[in-house]
Design an enzyme around this catalytic site. Structure first.
Site, short mmCIF file in Angstrom:
data_model
loop_
_atom_site.label_atom_id
_atom_site.label_comp_id
_atom_site.label_asym_id
_atom_site.label_seq_id
_atom_site.Cartn_x
_atom_site.Cartn_y
_atom_site.Cartn_z
N ASN A 15 56.14 55.81 37.02
CA ASN A 15 56.25 54.37 36.90
C ASN A 15 57.59 53.86 36.73
OD1 ASN A 15 55.81 51.51 36.91
ND2 ASN A 15 54.68 51.68 34.67
N TRP A 16 58.11 53.33 38.26
CA TRP A 16 59.53 52.79 38.14
C TRP A 16 59.93 51.46 37.49
CZ3 TRP A 16 61.74 54.86 43.57
CH2 TRP A 16 61.69 56.31 43.59
N LYS A 17 58.45 50.79 37.26
CA LYS A 17 58.88 49.38 36.75
C LYS A 17 59.55 48.66 37.50
CE LYS A 17 57.59 51.25 32.36
NZ LYS A 17 57.39 51.17 30.86
N HIS A 47 48.50 47.66 33.50
CA HIS A 47 49.50 48.26 32.74
C HIS A 47 49.68 47.31 31.45
CE1 HIS A 47 53.23 49.69 31.08
NE2 HIS A 47 53.06 50.62 31.69
N GLU A 52 51.90 46.32 30.01
CA GLU A 52 53.24 45.27 30.26
C GLU A 52 52.49 43.84 31.03
OE1 GLU A 52 56.02 47.67 31.84
OE2 GLU A 52 56.27 48.62 29.67
N GLU A 84 47.59 54.95 27.56
CA GLU A 84 49.03 54.51 27.22
C GLU A 84 49.15 53.86 25.87
OE1 GLU A 84 51.86 55.01 30.66
OE2 GLU A 84 51.10 52.91 30.64
N GLY A 130 58.07 53.40 26.05
CA GLY A 130 59.63 52.96 26.35
C GLY A 130 60.00 52.85 24.75
N SER A 177 56.39 57.76 26.42
CA SER A 177 57.45 58.51 26.00
C SER A 177 57.25 60.01 26.40
CB SER A 177 57.96 58.04 24.71
OG SER A 177 58.14 56.97 24.49
N GLY A 183 57.15 56.67 32.63
CA GLY A 183 57.93 55.45 32.92
C GLY A 183 59.49 56.04 32.75
N GLY A 184 60.04 55.71 31.73
CA GLY A 184 61.62 55.97 31.61
C GLY A 184 62.29 57.23 32.23
C1 PEP Z 1 54.79 53.48 31.36
O1 PEP Z 1 55.15 52.41 31.40
O2 PEP Z 1 53.84 53.64 31.87
C2 PEP Z 1 55.23 54.55 30.27
C3 PEP Z 1 54.52 55.44 30.02
O3 PEP Z 1 56.67 54.33 29.90
P1 PEP Z 1 57.60 55.54 29.17
O4 PEP Z 1 57.42 56.75 29.58
O5 PEP Z 1 58.89 54.61 29.43
O6 PEP Z 1 57.02 55.35 27.66
#
Ligand code: PEP
Length: 253
Positions: A12-14, A98, A100, A169, A175, A215, A236-237
């Site tokens: 997920n590149w956001k 999600h 967010e 999640e 994040g 994470s 994500g990251g």
């Molecule tokens: C996400 O936003 O779906 C996610 C899991 O982010 P991160 O891996 O950066 O915690």
């Protein structure tokens, strides 16, 4: 009853990467994972890069996903993107609900439910996200919150749900660098599968893949993915760097 579920890793590149950067990242991931077939792999760039990333993924094993969508096929919804438009760009998957989106864009369980129905009827595979906040976990409500999100998100959803994805999640892990321990994650994943079995039947529950997200990094991925009810990850990251993402994919055999 237990059933083989192929692991699935989605990036997920956001709201990251210009079109050019998205092309470079996709090229890098294709190079890193050339010929790799052990795990299903999905890239979810921002809308603005879906076309170029999709073009690069043609003839590869990697699939394209979007990060959100509206539920109507078309109409006066300024700024929105429809399920049909995503299909038009050869998206296979769409992330829905999600945390967010729930936190910053007021997405309710009802909205997520409407989107899940629209995705399935458009032949997009939903990746439906659920998870509790830090305060909800600390007050002992984590399992109830996740139960509500699953029950409401999938309320009256018809058709074959076996291919859909649920992503657990925990909001406190997204994040933040804090990851759920493999035991905490497994416990919630088993709980989710139990809810799915009660509401949608055992066969469907055993087929639905449940990703962990929050994470995930190359260093902690293997331990998480070893758990019996963790069927991959939503990343994500660490999905913004080709080598790190590839290492996570390789940890998921
Ligand atoms: C996400 O936003 O779906 C996610 C899991 O982010 P991160 O891996 O950066 O915690």
């Amino acid at each position: 009853m237990s059933k083989y579920r192929k692991k699935i890793i989605a990036g997920n590149w956001k709201m990251n990467k210009s079109v050019r950067e998205a092309q470079d990242l996709t090229d890098g991931i294709i190079r890193e994972l050339a010929g790799y077939r052990e795990t299903d792999i999905v890239l979810c760039p921002p809308f603005t890069s879906l076309k170029v990333v999709g073009d690069l993924l043609v003839d590869t094993y990697i699939k394209l996903g979007a990060q959100n969508m509206h539920w109507e096929p078309s109409g006066a919804y300024t700024g929105e993107v429809s399920p049909n438009m995503l299909r038009d760009l050869f998206c296979h998957y769409v992330i829905l609900g999600h945390s967010e989106r729930r936190a910053y864009f007021n997405e309710t369980d009802k909205i997520v439910n409407t989107k899940v129905k629209a995705a399935i009827s458009t032949h997009l595979v939903p990746i439906m996200c659920v998870g509790e906040t830090k305060a909800e976990r600390e007050s002992g409500q984590a399992k109830d919150i996740v139960r509500r999100q699953i029950e409401e998100g999938l309320r009256d959803v018809e058709g074959d749900l076996k291919t859909m994805i649920v992503a657990y999640e925990p909001v406190w892990a997204i994040g933040t660098g804090l990851t759920a321990t493999p035991d905490i994650a497994q416990e919630m994943h088993a709980h989710i599968r139990e809810i799915l079995a009660k509401t949608k039947g055992e066969a469907t529950a055993q087929s639905i893949r449940i990703q962990y997200g929050g994470s995930v990094k190359p260093e902690n991925a293997a331990e998480l993915f070893k758990q019996p009810d963790i069927d991959g990850g939503l990343i994500g990251g660490a999905s913004l760097e080709a080598r790190a993402f590839a290492k996570i994919v390789e940890a998921a055999v």
